[in-house]
Design an enzyme around this catalytic site. Sequence first.
Site: not given
Lengths: 557, 557
Positions: A299, A343, A352
């Site tokens: 992340e 995702e 995206e």
Amino acid sequence: MNGNERALARELRWAGHVGAHAAIVDATSNEGEGGDVRVARVILMNIDALTHTKVWVRVLGASGDAATDEDAHARWRTTDEACGRRSNVYALLHVVAAPIGREWWERWIGERVGACALSVRAFVKNARGFPVLPKEAQAMVRDMFRRNIQIMLTDWNGAPDGCARETIAPGDVAGDEGRVGVDSAHPMRLYWEYLVYLFRGVEPASEQALAEAPYRDYLQAPLQPLMDNLESVTYETFEKDASKYIQYEEAVRCALLDLVPEGDEGSVMVVGAGRGPLVRASLRASERANRNIKVCAVEKNPNAVVTLQHLVAKEGWGDRVQIFPGDMRTCAADVRVDVLVSELLGSFGDNELSPECLDGAQRFLKPTGVSVPQSYESFVAPIAAAKLHDAVVSYKDLKSIETPYVVKFHRVHHIAEPKSVWEFEHPNNAARIDNERYARVEWSSEELGSASSTLHGFAAYFDATLYDGPAGCVRCSIHPHNHTLGPTGELMFSWFPMFFPIQTPVYIDRRGASPTKIEFYIWRRVDAHKMWYEWTIAKPVQGHIHNPNGRSYWIGL
Amino acid sequence: MNGNERALARELRWAGHVGAHAAIVDATSNEGEGGDVRVARVILMNIDALTHTKVWVRVLGASGDAATDEDAHARWRTTDEACGRRSNVYALLHVVAAPIGREWWERWIGERVGACALSVRAFVKNARGFPVLPKEAQAMVRDMFRRNIQIMLTDWNGAPDGCARETIAPGDVAGDEGRVGVDSAHPMRLYWEYLVYLFRGVEPASEQALAEAPYRDYLQAPLQPLMDNLESVTYETFEKDASKYIQYEEAVRCALLDLVPEGDEGSVMVVGAGRGPLVRASLRASERANRNIKVCAVEKNPNAVVTLQHLVAKEGWGDRVQIFPGDMRTCAADVRVDVLVSELLGSFGDNELSPECLDGAQRFLKPTGVSVPQSYESFVAPIAAAKLHDAVVSYKDLKSIETPYVVKFHRVHHIAEPKSVWEFEHPNNAARIDNERYARVEWSSEELGSASSTLHGFAAYFDATLYDGPAGCVRCSIHPHNHTLGPTGELMFSWFPMFFPIQTPVYIDRRGASPTKIEFYIWRRVDAHKMWYEWTIAKPVQGHIHNPNGRSYWIGL
């Protein structure tokens, strides 16, 4: 100006003076050559004085006859274009008969419609003598209710003088039960009661629909997922959609079953782990598949990393979950996993930057490893959507016209079915990865139906294969024909579709004998710093290429 | 981008780097579906890097075959529209055969043409074996010379690969006279000499044409004749045109002959006398008609009045000429005259407020008196005029698009003949004078010819009757079919035509079987303070009404 024009101008100014909600202008009977354009000019001449008053241009929304319906639609197009598509000039649909088919009234959903005036003439009598609507008219009225289009009852009979009224003889209507609160003597009471009955028959809005209501036809600028860090509340919204994570859990379960022999330990990497929903889904999948796994969570958002670290302790994940702070494309992690879960899909699939991110992350996959999603395909469909186009134009700059928006469609009419433009697959083992794309899509006359409409732009959707293998095939899609459903049958709501506007709306005129086509071009382009789309229409008329070199809109890499 | 697109992009950037005058892009052979749009995108992608280099898109300007010519024109329209009508993207007309008729090449005059490349294939051999052009090709080349369109000679033969060349065997050409300065061995020498011969055959520009050259395709904002006072140099320009005053003199002469019995003294009032040219013309007319007259000269410009007073002394006009300073609509002068003379006409007749001014001045007329002019009619014609439209758009505002301009047409193609819109007559004896006007004009398929073209706006002209009576009829006109000539046969040059732009150019597509129409609406509107026009097209597509309420352009009263 002739006498009629002067009289109309006077009436419009009077409507403005008394602050009427709307002034109804009759476009059903503009006699003589050029009547519509002349009326449009008088409207335009007075429109700036009508600060609170809308202009409703009365057209025959359903006459029971195709040629008359087409003529009415064409007259509205003339009026709307001549007025420069002013956002306070609306069509008032006058319905004097049952629509001859779905497409004949649905096209109006994509126009700027102020209200629907239902003539008593459109009603028939049922066996008991009560006025009811024919089936197609019922469908239309229900749809208008759903789309918050005001329904009016009128006894005006559509005669050219604009004043002649239907006679509703007392003997014409069935027995009177003298209900409280309704003037039982009013000749339209039974018609009104029937509409109330229809309204009550419309399924109540689901909780989800209510939550989405504020987003209807609201243009959302595209996210910058790599350049900006998401806020906690945005994660919150994403995580609400159970249906999406159910699909992911099932996809990871199938992947583990196919890739990890029973008794072995599998490995899963979640890239873009956010606040952990895919970590959770992977752990659930591991249990259900009866395969132990180690999960690496990558992340880049340092704020989300804090939450992840907290979860490891709170949920007792222990050494099953390892956190790697950093950008998936560059971060150091000496691991090779069976399943790479992400995702990163946008409404249009790749919008995206899922391709670029996953290309960067696939180095963490074992040679036998798979990506969840495995592939995703992008679709476009021509739509009539005056409300969206008005919103785009209201920004008054080219930049806004050359931007695709995420939007919950409401007053939108699909002129034809969606068609595929391109696909991405992961992992991508090409020697030189090229994520640029080009597509030309064409809808033939047959695919455009029989009723004329107005093209305002293109709807965009994705359809993804999360996993497809011996253990099962799991999809995730917002394609209208294939929309993923949640456990209780509701539509997956994590993604609204996208809207690619075109600068000048195009009248898709189906009246002539010659064939009509819609031809759309779209490019996905990538350079060292950004990704963007370029698009144009080439038929029925050639438009300019929107957003060349990403001059108006781009997503930073 | 595929390999071809990458190669084209590289070549364009190279052309920019070396500062080439133009980079030629081939649109004669873009194979595959969508080739033109894809090429347009590559052009657009690189255009901002081409600061000094133009892009010339090679199309078959004349192929000898109508369908091929139409296809070439359609491909240019596609390229131009897809590029957003960028002003540095030009058509390069490749001519490989004699044009099949005038309209097939004339339409290109109205497009953005960079040059005309004449293939040796377009030549034929004359009886002596020399290469010459067929008649229609000669006409085309001469016209291109006149319009300053560069002519190139090429031996490229139009084959799809863009490289194949005509073989010009030495034996193919006739004898060599070894002229100095020309490479006598060059295989194209005779072709080149023939073009030089054609160029020399073009009639030399008249003095007047040379004077007008700087005004070609130059947009002039409309005058504000009542709100501003003209400068002396403007009067100077107006007075230069002998042909106009010859017409006026003749008109006044006829009027005096018809209205003033022999031996009586007549009276003439010149309203808007300026620096006196109409006073002079009236005095000359009086002599030639053998009628003594008194002339009243009304002039609102105090600076011009000074000149007039000086003239009375200098020219010995004595008491024959009396000067009334002031606005003709309001000034006090206790006179009633036989003839009211004015030169208030604009290019479109009424556009410089002649009707309003003359209505105000007609109180000075005897009941039997006449106005010179007696009447004037306004005309419009659809035109292709990319250069004018580019200039309008370059101002980048709506105001400029909704303004009619005075302009000397040069690279302008008339798509159809002018048609009348309205007329004014003087004196106007109506109980309530209404100078507002409305007209709807339509050109049918038959009137639009066979070749497709691009509609950029409308040309506007006037045709005036200065006087029509037993003694004679005198006209003054800039209508192309009826243009007033001067004493030596040159065109009257006091008025250039007007150009009413439309916001979005329209492709007038003549390829299909269905009929095409052009429909134009125009209104003349007047309020207490100003006069303005509103206009729109309604066919083949509906445009917005330009300049509603005079929001962009008006002439102050």
